[in-house]
Write a protein that holds these residues in place. Sequence first.
Motif, PDB file in Angstrom:
ATOM      1  N   PRO A  18       8.089   8.824   5.855  1.00 17.30           N
ATOM      2  CA  PRO A  18       7.420   8.968   4.563  1.00 17.30           C
ATOM      3  C   PRO A  18       5.916   8.711   4.683  1.00 17.30           C
ATOM      4  N   THR A  19       5.167   9.525   3.980  1.00 16.00           N
ATOM      5  CA  THR A  19       3.742   9.281   3.780  1.00 16.00           C
ATOM      6  C   THR A  19       3.432   9.808   2.386  1.00 16.00           C
ATOM      7  N   ILE A  20       2.235   9.549   1.893  1.00 14.33           N
ATOM      8  CA  ILE A  20       1.996   9.995   0.523  1.00 14.33           C
ATOM      9  C   ILE A  20       1.728  11.498   0.476  1.00 14.33           C
ATOM     10  N   LEU A  26       1.933  15.808  -7.497  1.00 11.95           N
ATOM     11  CA  LEU A  26       2.651  14.628  -6.975  1.00 11.95           C
ATOM     12  C   LEU A  26       1.753  13.769  -6.091  1.00 11.95           C
ATOM     13  N   ILE A  27       0.464  13.961  -6.191  1.00 11.58           N
ATOM     14  CA  ILE A  27      -0.477  13.253  -5.316  1.00 11.58           C
ATOM     15  C   ILE A  27      -0.228  11.742  -5.340  1.00 11.58           C
ATOM     16  N   GLY A  28      -0.194  11.161  -4.145  1.00 11.07           N
ATOM     17  CA  GLY A  28      -0.047   9.712  -4.034  1.00 11.07           C
ATOM     18  C   GLY A  28       1.382   9.224  -3.912  1.00 11.07           C
ATOM     19  N   LEU A  29       2.351  10.103  -4.092  1.00  6.64           N
ATOM     20  CA  LEU A  29       3.757   9.677  -4.103  1.00  6.64           C
ATOM     21  C   LEU A  29       4.344   9.700  -2.693  1.00  6.64           C
ATOM     22  N   PRO A  30       4.965   8.598  -2.259  1.00  9.19           N
ATOM     23  CA  PRO A  30       5.627   8.597  -0.938  1.00  9.19           C
ATOM     24  C   PRO A  30       6.664   9.708  -0.846  1.00  9.19           C
ATOM     25  N   LEU A 235      -6.006  14.739  -0.358  1.00  8.00           N
ATOM     26  CA  LEU A 235      -6.227  13.322  -0.096  1.00  8.00           C
ATOM     27  C   LEU A 235      -5.889  12.949   1.343  1.00  8.00           C
TER      28      LEU A 235
ATOM     29  N   PRO B 229       6.081   3.778  -6.260  1.00  2.00           N
ATOM     30  CA  PRO B 229       4.712   3.808  -6.793  1.00  2.00           C
ATOM     31  C   PRO B 229       3.882   4.944  -6.197  1.00  2.00           C
ATOM     32  N   HIS B 230       2.962   5.450  -7.001  1.00  6.03           N
ATOM     33  CA  HIS B 230       1.933   6.349  -6.490  1.00  6.03           C
ATOM     34  C   HIS B 230       0.829   5.482  -5.875  1.00  6.03           C
ATOM     35  N   ILE B 231       0.298   5.907  -4.757  1.00  7.08           N
ATOM     36  CA  ILE B 231      -0.774   5.164  -4.091  1.00  7.08           C
ATOM     37  C   ILE B 231      -2.005   6.055  -4.052  1.00  7.08           C
ATOM     38  N   LEU B 232      -3.038   5.648  -4.770  1.00  6.89           N
ATOM     39  CA  LEU B 232      -4.219   6.504  -4.932  1.00  6.89           C
ATOM     40  C   LEU B 232      -5.496   5.682  -4.845  1.00  6.89           C
TER      41      LEU B 232
END
Lengths: 246, 246
Positions: A18-20, A26-30, A235, B229-232
Amino acid sequence: MTELQSDARIRVAEIFGPTIQGEGVLIGLPTVFVRTGGCDYRCSWCDSMHAVDPEFRAEWTPMTTASIWSEVQRLSRRIPLMVSLSGGNPAIQPLAPLIARGKTEGYRFALETQGSIARDWFADLDNLILSPKPPSSGMETDWAGLDACLSAAGDGPQIALKIVIFDEADYRYARHVGGRYPHLPLYLQPGNHTPPPPEASDAPIDIDGVMNRMRWLIERAVHDQWFTPHILPQLHVLIWGNQRGV
Amino acid sequence: MTELQSDARIRVAEIFGPTIQGEGVLIGLPTVFVRTGGCDYRCSWCDSMHAVDPEFRAEWTPMTTASIWSEVQRLSRRIPLMVSLSGGNPAIQPLAPLIARGKTEGYRFALETQGSIARDWFADLDNLILSPKPPSSGMETDWAGLDACLSAAGDGPQIALKIVIFDEADYRYARHVGGRYPHLPLYLQPGNHTPPPPEASDAPIDIDGVMNRMRWLIERAVHDQWFTPHILPQLHVLIWGNQRGV
């Protein structure tokens, strides 16, 4: 031989995470990424040519649904998360059994495609990201194909549009798409003009150039009082450059 | 004197935009920002101290709803868009008439607060972003206050949580918040350890440090199989550094 083992094979370029998620809605979501091999398009600036050019076909592993699912479970340690099906064009692969299998265990599925090929199993997705290609790609948009993707998806997944933008012509194309589908969330993404060559996953990237294009795009939309699209860079490219598998 | 002119005054530190929202659930969306002056918190790493420290109170303009609204309309050229109410803590200001006024003209309103003060007009927002402060801030979370904010908002706005994270203790705090409110979308944001001093809006920023913290945070969550969680990062900081008004 079990039913799953008898599935048609899926050509897989890479499975990682998993990575974001680095892009779009869906940006930022694992996320765990399943990148399939093969594409009906040849975009001039493709950033995943290792999953597109048949020259790299030998690197695409024909996998059963069961073996892909096993790898997704291993990477996520059996904790449900978002699985992104990308490519290439994942719509050319027989992915319905994978989606069905994962959903029974609480995983979610997003698929990203240019929208040239519609599948009835789009309706089973959680997220469908349609990314029609602007003029700079050198491709022609098949609007009937895009409409067919929307019809196939129906009310099943959340649908979003994403347009990569390099220049003024691409921007005008994005405005046209926004006008054509006013009820769909639209994401604008500045293009990466230094994509990795397929044989090198960590080629240098011109971050300043990408960010200049990002600033230009924000100013361009604001100048037109076009306030509805989200404007987001890739990102993962800002975080890791052109490195593959992150 | 009209009814609007007789409104209680709102202390405004700055109004700027449209530019994209750089953080959290609305990341990438063109937005006009109304930053109010004054805060009941004093976070050690506050990146908007010019809107918090009473030393800068002389720079906060007492404005009527009508004059704020006029400025929002001028900046957006009367095309409806998202208005972000931030601070400082905007919950200490009488913002209900501004929200009511804007909504009649099709504008949307998001408010970002630490969640220490609940207002019944939270229910009128389109988006409520609750950003309780982790241990590194030096502040104590008032959980009853946070719950009161949720109750006040009810089913009105879309609600999201955002936690700034500098270190392991902050990360554990975020996990606690995620466990306490499992049904709310949660956004994790690496902290900026080089925030602008209040008197200088374009102080240098350690982008490498922020991105290192971003990579650490992604690895940390993935290691724990914490996939919700979203990570941004703060996108505006990556695009423009610590510059104010963009």
